[in-house]
Design an enzyme around this catalytic site. Structure first.
Site, PDB file in Angstrom:
ATOM      1  N   GLU A   1     -69.359  21.824 -19.644  1.00  0.00           N
ATOM      2  CA  GLU A   1     -68.941  20.397 -20.506  1.00  0.00           C
ATOM      3  C   GLU A   1     -69.904  20.640 -21.949  1.00  0.00           C
ATOM      4  O   GLU A   1     -69.719  19.557 -22.664  1.00  0.00           O
ATOM      5  CB  GLU A   1     -69.315  19.275 -19.816  1.00  0.00           C
ATOM      6  CG  GLU A   1     -68.641  19.161 -18.579  1.00  0.00           C
ATOM      7  CD  GLU A   1     -68.820  17.479 -18.109  1.00  0.00           C
ATOM      8  OE1 GLU A   1     -67.649  16.851 -18.064  1.00  0.00           O
ATOM      9  OE2 GLU A   1     -69.846  17.159 -17.788  1.00  0.00           O
TER      10      GLU A   1
ATOM     11  N   HIS B   1     -67.547   8.737 -14.570  1.00  0.00           N
ATOM     12  CA  HIS B   1     -68.502   9.872 -14.842  1.00  0.00           C
ATOM     13  C   HIS B   1     -69.859   9.861 -15.324  1.00  0.00           C
ATOM     14  O   HIS B   1     -70.793  10.340 -14.839  1.00  0.00           O
ATOM     15  CB  HIS B   1     -67.463  10.662 -15.843  1.00  0.00           C
ATOM     16  CG  HIS B   1     -68.000  12.196 -16.161  1.00  0.00           C
ATOM     17  ND1 HIS B   1     -67.212  13.134 -17.018  1.00  0.00           N
ATOM     18  CD2 HIS B   1     -69.228  12.409 -16.207  1.00  0.00           C
ATOM     19  CE1 HIS B   1     -67.927  14.175 -17.032  1.00  0.00           C
ATOM     20  NE2 HIS B   1     -69.103  13.792 -16.623  1.00  0.00           N
TER      21      HIS B   1
ATOM     22  N   HIS C   1     -76.079  14.255 -22.513  1.00  0.00           N
ATOM     23  CA  HIS C   1     -74.863  13.760 -21.729  1.00  0.00           C
ATOM     24  C   HIS C   1     -75.474  13.489 -20.031  1.00  0.00           C
ATOM     25  O   HIS C   1     -76.264  14.620 -19.529  1.00  0.00           O
ATOM     26  CB  HIS C   1     -73.903  14.826 -21.480  1.00  0.00           C
ATOM     27  CG  HIS C   1     -72.984  14.384 -20.313  1.00  0.00           C
ATOM     28  ND1 HIS C   1     -72.170  13.396 -20.155  1.00  0.00           N
ATOM     29  CD2 HIS C   1     -72.282  15.341 -19.404  1.00  0.00           C
ATOM     30  CE1 HIS C   1     -71.295  13.537 -19.165  1.00  0.00           C
ATOM     31  NE2 HIS C   1     -71.622  14.688 -18.636  1.00  0.00           N
TER      32      HIS C   1
ATOM     33  N   HIS D   1     -75.367  11.430 -16.094  1.00  0.00           N
ATOM     34  CA  HIS D   1     -74.580  10.604 -14.851  1.00  0.00           C
ATOM     35  C   HIS D   1     -75.567   9.448 -14.466  1.00  0.00           C
ATOM     36  O   HIS D   1     -75.353   9.147 -13.406  1.00  0.00           O
ATOM     37  CB  HIS D   1     -74.273  11.317 -13.641  1.00  0.00           C
ATOM     38  CG  HIS D   1     -73.575  12.813 -14.388  1.00  0.00           C
ATOM     39  ND1 HIS D   1     -73.563  13.833 -13.492  1.00  0.00           N
ATOM     40  CD2 HIS D   1     -72.904  13.040 -15.433  1.00  0.00           C
ATOM     41  CE1 HIS D   1     -72.759  14.793 -14.194  1.00  0.00           C
ATOM     42  NE2 HIS D   1     -72.150  14.216 -15.274  1.00  0.00           N
TER      43      HIS D   1
END
Lengths: 259, 259, 259, 259
Positions: free
Chosen positions: B103, B192, B122, B124
């Site tokens: 990603e 996500h 980024h 989760h």
């Protein structure tokens, strides 16, 4: 020791199956299957999926009608010497007289019913009990838990056997649980816990860890109020095309328990 | 090793830009940028913003069309030797063949779109998913999360690409995410996780940690019932006049991961 | 070093006040006051009342118009050499130029207004923010938090100064906060945190730890549903007759931070 | 030291009762009873059932009208030398003048009233307070907490003695608590905590740990919404046929505190 040696000899004699094992288990030698099972026990303990109770098994790499499971003890302190080989009657095959877990029939009956399953976890993870005890279905909140997007059945032991001590004490109860699981990845067990299945030890450990996280997320989402959405089954199916979804986590977890 | 040496040589040749770097990044030498990126990886892991998944990047200190990101591995165990330099196509420039995260387009497309952004996370983080999955907006509960007082958009990948595996697998999806982020500090990603941006590594780490805390606070506030208020955007703007808001926390966190 | 020596000299010259100090602070020598303040900093960090932010102070044992507070740094790593002596203008008296916390006026103005207060904590503990941000009053759920049974005011900085960056940056704001606190043990600060006061370091640390626990309990009680009751103010008054309520906890905590 | 020697001498003189002790306590020698009590103290601390407050006792193995309880100190740091022998008046019998806990009457009065009880825990575990303070009854959510399926009474000290400091300071209050407990395994204490009883140290520790987990599960189930079910009393009765329900957990916990 003799039992362990017998086991190693047994799988050594089936080295011809190794490439298959490698593909299926993510492990490359018989010793690695046992090492992974020991690691799986410890990982599930440090990740708080299991406490002193609960267990993890793996289908025998070359004898699909047998499985490996620790003797009856806390997962956190399992070593390679504690791993037993059991037949589908739930009996250890080494003749040493060491007993495995009372609820070993959870494993034997699911391996019988599900040829696609190579690893099983049975747990009492607290975050799962609210879903086992209520009419709110456990749902996939994010991509890490895509494997439950097709639904999570709840096994109610009373429907199979009336009043019990809630434990899966025999093959009949194990079979009823396997029937409740059907072709799904997880079954909740009312007033008890859950069973999680997968194609390999890394996958069943990864699923168990993220099932716990996902359940917490769903409870928090409910507490937050508002209207929630869930991973679409079509999205989940695309996501699950990756057969090694938890490989990166597995490597990290193994490093941690090796310390 | 050769790639790392090449990288160090590359930035060594641009030492003339150092004062700018110092002001922007809070770091004074090229080696310090890498050291801070390694520290950022580990801090986010011990603070439970990241687990085995997720990543943090920094814009290249002297080549604004490149960025630094670890190779594909758990953030907790990243070292300086694992840091890659990538171009805006998402390709490592060292030719060593080592792969970064799938990603990575999250990073490349946001750096392209946002000249004010020098660092990106980024994640989760479980506390954020309830806001990514529901119609309850994430709000600034206290001064430590003033950076979200102007709103937190939710990126829904289905609007960009229909059914996917939910991952930002290419530049097109990265661009759609960057568009959703707009000029804000955080975008949630439905089913996500989230992306967090800032002017420096210390700031993006600080924002990520307090975003998690703030989300927990908001969920607890909802569970408590009653009528809640939020940080006024005008108060938030005054609060954000401090460009080194998380400096004290950063020093503490660095000490912890240095142990 | 010189500043510390000056401080020690200063209190050494007032040894005549020691019996009073002993009764009031639970400490028997000037060095012990500082040692307790250092311990208090670390205890509040390991108990998660403070993170990198927040602070704890103690009134000067022999000069009631001064107080001791660390220089601006994370509480977890404060040592005796980091303790400054401040006057009620918020100025360090040692002339070393080292700066204390921006929000030191929280302390100076409360010490001015409250002769019964000898120790103060300012914190951003996440469990408290839901009560600072909503119209649900923080209540005493059990005997360990009896000190809030007479009510917990909420300080709204906007009423004192309109739009700010939410920080107590000067004496005027500190005075407004002290006025909001009145004769109570705790004041919440809207969109910010709380201030806790007590007669000694052990008591203010104990109160801060159990205030956090009590807030969590109240949120959980709300989540559980049903009708709740709270500690009766008359019960709380009887409970607070013990001036060393947290002595047993204090001894344990000190052992932990001494490791 | 002399008191400890006196105690050991005292039980050494009653070795004839050992087989009985073994069956009842899961311990085989007098020294092991003390070792188990020390372990129980530490386990309850590391499992966060107790903090600096609360206590665990065991009925004297050969003198059923006496019990063993630590001197007044934090459970986490109790050693064998800290264990006192008390009579049912709540008085230490060793004459050393060391004081046990203020609330020792909780223990003496329950041992008097309940011949089946050999071990008692008094705790302030935060997860239990919501049930002590509200009209929502604590229920058995899963098999690990089957022991509360027959109900959990709530002791309200105001009904026994009007306004107090909430502490069980004398035999009269202890007797009222014992009456409230009746023949159950747990009584909640309004605005205070709980008392847990069992046939042995391993069982009372196991019950205390899983009571905490069960309370958290019930709160999470309420937060989740939906309609919940509870362990049927008939299922619970079958489950409790196992007198060593927590044996596996006990072995693990002992290993942990022995480190």
């Amino acid at each position: 020791m003799p039992c362990r040696r017998a086991f190693l000899t047994a799988i050594a004699s089936t080295l011809v199956f190794e490439p298959l094992v490698r593909a299926r288990q993510g492990s490359t030698t018989p010793g690695e299957v046992i090492a992974d099972l020991v690691a799986g026990n410890r990982i599930l303990a440090i990740e708080n999926v299991l406490d002193a109770m609960g267990h993890i098994s793996v289908r025998h790499p070359s004898r699909p009608d047998r499985f490996l499971l620790a003797r009856s003890m806390p997962p956190e302190v399992v070593t390679a010497a504690d791993i037993l080989e059991l037949d589908f009657g739930g009996n250890p095959v080494d003749g040493s007289g060491r007993a495995s877990y009372l609820e070993r029939f959870i494993h034997s009956e699911i391996y019988k019913a599900r040829r696609d399953v190579n690893a099983i976890v049975h747990c009492h993870t607290p975050s799962l009990i609210p879903f086992a005890d209520s009419d709110v279905p456990l749902r996939a909140m994010y991509h890490m838990a895509a494997f439950i997007a097709d639904g999570v059945p709840v096994f109610d032991i009373r429907q199979a056997a009336g009043m019990t001590d809630l434990l899966v004490r025999d093959a009949k109860l194990g079979k009823a649980l396997a029937a409740s699981l059907g072709n799904k990845s997880v079954a909740l067990m009312r007033h008890h816990g859950a069973v999680v299945v997968a194609t390999s030890i890394p996958n069943v450990v990864g699923r168990s860890v993220y099932l716990d996280l996902n359940a917490r997320v769903q409870i928090q989402t409910a507490a937050l109020g508002g209207k929630a959405t869930y991973v679409d089954p079509a999205e989940a199916k695309l996501r699950m095309a990756d057969p090694n979804e938890y490989a990166r986590a597995w490597e990290l977890w193994k490093r941690k328990v090796a310390r």
